[in-house]
Scaffold this motif. Structure first.
Motif, PDB file in Angstrom:
ATOM      1  N   ALA A 186       0.829  -1.207   0.000  1.00  0.00           N
ATOM      2  CA  ALA A 186       0.000   0.000   0.000  1.00  0.00           C
ATOM      3  C   ALA A 186       0.861   1.253   0.000  1.00  0.00           C
ATOM      4  N   ALA A 187       1.923   1.268   0.788  1.00  0.00           N
ATOM      5  CA  ALA A 187       2.806   2.428   0.834  1.00  0.00           C
ATOM      6  C   ALA A 187       3.505   2.635  -0.509  1.00  0.00           C
ATOM      7  N   ALA A 188       3.786   1.539  -1.215  1.00  0.00           N
ATOM      8  CA  ALA A 188       4.457   1.635  -2.513  1.00  0.00           C
ATOM      9  C   ALA A 188       3.560   2.252  -3.580  1.00  0.00           C
ATOM     10  N   LEU A 189       2.273   2.393  -3.305  1.00  0.00           N
ATOM     11  CA  LEU A 189       1.390   3.127  -4.216  1.00  0.00           C
ATOM     12  C   LEU A 189       1.663   4.630  -4.129  1.00  0.00           C
ATOM     13  N   LEU A 190       2.228   5.076  -3.020  1.00  0.00           N
ATOM     14  CA  LEU A 190       2.493   6.500  -2.806  1.00  0.00           C
ATOM     15  C   LEU A 190       3.925   6.886  -3.143  1.00  0.00           C
ATOM     16  N   VAL A 191       4.870   6.020  -2.846  1.00  0.00           N
ATOM     17  CA  VAL A 191       6.285   6.359  -3.060  1.00  0.00           C
ATOM     18  C   VAL A 191       7.026   5.211  -3.717  1.00  0.00           C
ATOM     19  N   LYS A 192       8.132   5.569  -4.358  1.00  0.00           N
ATOM     20  CA  LYS A 192       9.102   4.613  -4.875  1.00  0.00           C
ATOM     21  C   LYS A 192      10.443   4.891  -4.209  1.00  0.00           C
ATOM     22  N   SER A 193      11.452   4.134  -4.571  1.00  0.00           N
ATOM     23  CA  SER A 193      12.769   4.375  -3.985  1.00  0.00           C
ATOM     24  C   SER A 193      13.313   5.744  -4.372  1.00  0.00           C
ATOM     25  N   SER A 194      12.860   6.277  -5.514  1.00  0.00           N
ATOM     26  CA  SER A 194      13.337   7.572  -5.993  1.00  0.00           C
ATOM     27  C   SER A 194      12.528   8.756  -5.474  1.00  0.00           C
ATOM     28  N   GLY A 195      11.469   8.487  -4.722  1.00  0.00           N
ATOM     29  CA  GLY A 195      10.622   9.569  -4.201  1.00  0.00           C
ATOM     30  C   GLY A 195       9.157   9.302  -4.454  1.00  0.00           C
ATOM     31  N   ILE A 196       8.360  10.354  -4.562  1.00  0.00           N
ATOM     32  CA  ILE A 196       6.916  10.212  -4.784  1.00  0.00           C
ATOM     33  C   ILE A 196       6.646   9.422  -6.060  1.00  0.00           C
ATOM     34  N   ASN A 287       2.478   6.579   8.436  1.00  0.00           N
ATOM     35  CA  ASN A 287       2.864   5.352   7.740  1.00  0.00           C
ATOM     36  C   ASN A 287       4.375   5.148   7.860  1.00  0.00           C
ATOM     37  N   PRO A 288       4.825   4.218   8.697  1.00  0.00           N
ATOM     38  CA  PRO A 288       6.259   4.026   8.891  1.00  0.00           C
ATOM     39  C   PRO A 288       6.974   3.404   7.701  1.00  0.00           C
ATOM     40  N   TRP A 289       6.214   2.914   6.723  1.00  0.00           N
ATOM     41  CA  TRP A 289       6.825   2.278   5.561  1.00  0.00           C
ATOM     42  C   TRP A 289       7.269   3.285   4.502  1.00  0.00           C
ATOM     43  N   LEU A 290       6.779   4.508   4.561  1.00  0.00           N
ATOM     44  CA  LEU A 290       7.156   5.495   3.549  1.00  0.00           C
ATOM     45  C   LEU A 290       8.673   5.710   3.482  1.00  0.00           C
ATOM     46  N   PRO A 291       9.341   6.000   4.600  1.00  0.00           N
ATOM     47  CA  PRO A 291      10.800   6.193   4.514  1.00  0.00           C
ATOM     48  C   PRO A 291      11.566   4.899   4.298  1.00  0.00           C
ATOM     49  N   VAL A 292      10.926   3.765   4.513  1.00  0.00           N
ATOM     50  CA  VAL A 292      11.577   2.488   4.222  1.00  0.00           C
ATOM     51  C   VAL A 292      11.710   2.294   2.712  1.00  0.00           C
TER      52      VAL A 292
END
Length: 382
Positions: A186-196, A287-292
């Motif tokens: 779910a968090a990967a729908l908002l961000v990638k490793s390169s940013g948003i 969401n703690p997964w965003l910076p991960v």
């Protein structure tokens, strides 16, 4: 696990059915051998996990004997599976606060269709005049689930050892892994490793990422901007409740804004103080997964607005395979047979190397849906 309650020959987790003493579970009312043995397995598992002192030592000795002398391990495997289900249901997830939920019938991509057209303001019709025809179009969003899992090998010696730590901790580990997988997707729908995630937040969707820091004025402007957007027919975008999704680095900032009774900001009229109307419109989701996932320099400053699940314009959705919405725990049965005849339980060790292998499987997917009521901002790190 608070209790194993027997229903129609199956074990289901429930609360409030313990008997007296240090624990234990209610036996079936009628003489069903399988159910009686399943309750026995549940009682023994409870004693191993939760009792102490002499009772715990006796329970562990009995468990080791049971693993080697009867079909008891098959029943105990059923108890493990239900412990996994109970713990999976109890572990809180983050994604359900900002993404919807749906099921699919198989592994093929599922099209989520938004039927467009026909909802604009009705045209005036003169006396005796023909009604004007309207076109209907579609917008499609694709969702696909995938099989995920892990295998955990144990040794027969690990099972026999008195501490039983590896065996006891197994359901909790697999349950946590399943919940973490959902939150990660779910968090990967908002961000990638390169940013948003620019596949979703882009000019073509009308929600290209902004670069404003999270504060009262910018949050107010973002909510206002969403409310001023129009759909393909010129109708207003209505999202009665929005979720402000932030990483742990912005948790305090979000709390200061949304938990304040009164807010203050500056506009063209000067400094304005008012009651905190944002509290009824926006809820915070940390969401703690965003910076991960996000490895960019702005990982700690990005923030998002998406419709809170349950509304007509859900922006994100999680998909589950129908009939397999929860994790599945299995044990590998490759023990062979006794020379004199008779099956050997999986927990007594593999024929080749005495290992006992458990496997957890979870089928899940995530997809973008409607971008119209979403907002993202990734200001430079200070």
């Amino acid at each position: 696990m608070d209790n194993i309650q027997i229903l129609d020959g199956q074990a289901a987790v429930a609360e409030g059915e313990k008997t007296g003493g240090e624990g234990g579970f209610r036996a079936p009312a009628r003489g069903d051998q399988y159910r009686a043995r399943l309750v026995e397995a549940a009682n023994l598992w409870h004693d191993v996990m939760y009792s102490s002192g002499l009772n715990a030592m006796r329970a562990r000795v009995k468990l080791v004997e049971s693993l080697s002398t009867s079909d008891f391990p098959y029943l105990l495997g059923g108890v493990f599976d239900r412990v996994l289900m109970a713990q999976y249901e109890q572990i809180p997830s983050v994604w359900a606060k900002f993404a919807g939920r749906t099921t699919v019938r198989d592994f093929r991509p599922k099209s989520l269709v938004d039927l467009l057209g026909g909802r604009a303001i009705l045209d005036p019709v003169g006396e005796g005049a023909e009604y004007k025809a309207r076109k209907l179009t579609e917008a499609k969003y694709e969702l696909k689930v995938a099989k995920r899992g892990a295998r955990i090998p144990l040794t027969w010696e690990m099972i026999v050892n008195d501490d039983l730590d590896a065996f006891r901790d197994l359901p909790q580990r697999l349950a946590q892994a399943a919940v973490d997988t959902e939150d990660y997707l779910a968090a990967a729908l908002l961000v990638k490793s390169s940013g948003i995630n620019a596949d979703f937040f882009k000019a073509g969707n009308g929600n290209a990422a902004d670069n404003k820091p999270l504060n009262v004025a910018n949050l107010d402007a973002a909510v206002t901007a969403i409310g001023q957007r129009k759909d393909s027919e010129g109708r207003p975008i209505v999202a009665s409740k929005l979720s402000l999704v932030v990483g742990p680095g912005l948790e305090t900032t979000a709390a200061k804004i949304l938990e304040a009774v009164e807010i203050q900001f500056t506009d063209d009229a000067g400094t304005v103080k008012t009651g905190n109307y944002l509290r009824g419109k926006v809820q915070t989701v940390v969401n703690p997964w965003l910076p991960v996932i996000d490895k960019s320099a702005t990982a700690g400053t990005s923030w998002f607005l998406v419709p809170t699940p349950g509304q007509s314009r859900e922006a994100l959705t999680m998909g589950f395979l129908r009939g397999h919405e929860t994790p599945d725990l299995r044990v590998k049965a490759d023990t062979g047979n006794r020379v004199g005849g008779g099956a050997i339980a999986p927990e007594d060790g593999s024929f080749d190397d005495d290992t006992i292998q458990f496997r957890g499987r979870h089928v899940v997917g995530a997809a973008h849906v409607d971008p119209k009521a979403t907002y993202a901002s990734t200001p430079p790190a200070s």
